[in-house]
Scaffold this motif. Structure first.
Motif, PDB file in Angstrom:
ATOM      1  N   CYS A  20      -1.931  24.377 -39.996  1.00 49.12           N
ATOM      2  CA  CYS A  20      -2.155  24.947 -38.637  1.00 49.12           C
ATOM      3  C   CYS A  20      -2.375  23.780 -37.730  1.00 49.12           C
ATOM      4  O   CYS A  20      -3.180  22.660 -38.299  1.00 49.12           O
ATOM      5  CB  CYS A  20      -3.176  25.811 -38.558  1.00 49.12           C
ATOM      6  N   SER A  21      -1.911  23.696 -36.771  1.00 49.84           N
ATOM      7  CA  SER A  21      -2.250  22.805 -35.591  1.00 49.84           C
ATOM      8  C   SER A  21      -2.189  23.250 -34.364  1.00 49.84           C
ATOM      9  O   SER A  21      -1.218  23.858 -33.843  1.00 49.84           O
ATOM     10  CB  SER A  21      -1.451  21.347 -35.449  1.00 49.84           C
ATOM     11  N   GLY A  22      -3.224  23.505 -33.620  1.00 45.79           N
ATOM     12  CA  GLY A  22      -3.535  24.163 -32.372  1.00 45.79           C
ATOM     13  C   GLY A  22      -3.186  25.750 -32.606  1.00 45.79           C
ATOM     14  O   GLY A  22      -3.631  26.308 -33.463  1.00 45.79           O
ATOM     15  N   SER A  23      -2.040  25.895 -31.808  1.00 49.04           N
ATOM     16  CA  SER A  23      -1.428  27.635 -31.922  1.00 49.04           C
ATOM     17  C   SER A  23      -0.223  27.426 -32.710  1.00 49.04           C
ATOM     18  O   SER A  23       0.434  28.596 -32.908  1.00 49.04           O
ATOM     19  CB  SER A  23      -1.391  28.147 -30.673  1.00 49.04           C
ATOM     20  N   GLN A  25       1.852  26.784 -36.536  1.00 49.47           N
ATOM     21  CA  GLN A  25       1.786  26.997 -38.061  1.00 49.47           C
ATOM     22  C   GLN A  25       3.140  26.526 -38.605  1.00 49.47           C
ATOM     23  O   GLN A  25       4.105  26.801 -38.320  1.00 49.47           O
ATOM     24  CB  GLN A  25       1.405  28.433 -38.396  1.00 49.47           C
ATOM     25  N   PHE A  26       3.015  26.050 -39.972  1.00 50.35           N
ATOM     26  CA  PHE A  26       3.934  25.475 -40.672  1.00 50.35           C
ATOM     27  C   PHE A  26       3.931  26.253 -42.103  1.00 50.35           C
ATOM     28  O   PHE A  26       2.774  25.991 -42.852  1.00 50.35           O
ATOM     29  CB  PHE A  26       4.426  24.079 -40.646  1.00 50.35           C
ATOM     30  N   PRO A  51      -2.999  34.270 -35.055  1.00 47.56           N
ATOM     31  CA  PRO A  51      -2.808  34.747 -36.574  1.00 47.56           C
ATOM     32  C   PRO A  51      -2.412  36.196 -36.351  1.00 47.56           C
ATOM     33  O   PRO A  51      -1.590  36.843 -37.130  1.00 47.56           O
ATOM     34  CB  PRO A  51      -4.213  34.797 -37.224  1.00 47.56           C
ATOM     35  N   THR A  52      -2.906  37.050 -35.499  1.00 46.05           N
ATOM     36  CA  THR A  52      -2.508  38.620 -35.654  1.00 46.05           C
ATOM     37  C   THR A  52      -1.393  38.855 -34.665  1.00 46.05           C
ATOM     38  O   THR A  52      -1.031  39.887 -34.506  1.00 46.05           O
ATOM     39  CB  THR A  52      -3.594  39.504 -34.844  1.00 46.05           C
ATOM     40  N   ALA A  53      -0.652  37.888 -34.112  1.00 46.43           N
ATOM     41  CA  ALA A  53       0.480  37.905 -33.034  1.00 46.43           C
ATOM     42  C   ALA A  53       1.488  36.859 -33.297  1.00 46.43           C
ATOM     43  O   ALA A  53       1.633  36.335 -32.351  1.00 46.43           O
ATOM     44  CB  ALA A  53       0.001  38.408 -31.861  1.00 46.43           C
TER      45      ALA A  53
END
Length: 83
Positions: A20-23, A25-26, A51-53
């Motif tokens: 993760c970096s900021g908002s 994800q990879f 993470p929930t959306a």
């Protein structure tokens, strides 16, 4: 990833990440092979959001798209594009 064109509606297993970096994800995922099937090559997944959306940005074997190159934070861009 469900409902994404070209991605089978099958069990998916995360094999690396999420990073993760900021908002952003990879992750690296694999489609779980059924009995007797050959294992497919892993897929890369780039998402953004909470993470929930999560919102899917890219999924596939090459996720280094213009949006990822232009908008992703450096850490995600390096994972996705190698630069």
């Amino acid at each position: 990833m469900k409902g994404t064109a070209g991605i089978p509606d099958r069990e998916i297993k995360v094999i690396d990440g999420p990073f993760c970096s900021g908002s952003w994800q990879f992750s690296t995922v694999e489609i779980v092979p059924r009995s007797g099937e050959v294992k497919l090559e892993p897929l890369f997944v780039v998402t953004t959001g909470k993470p929930t959306a999560l919102q899917l940005v890219e999924v596939g074997t090459d996720v280094c798209t213009q949006r990822v190159r232009k908008d992703a934070p450096a850490g995600i861009r390096i994972l996705a594009c190698g630069v």
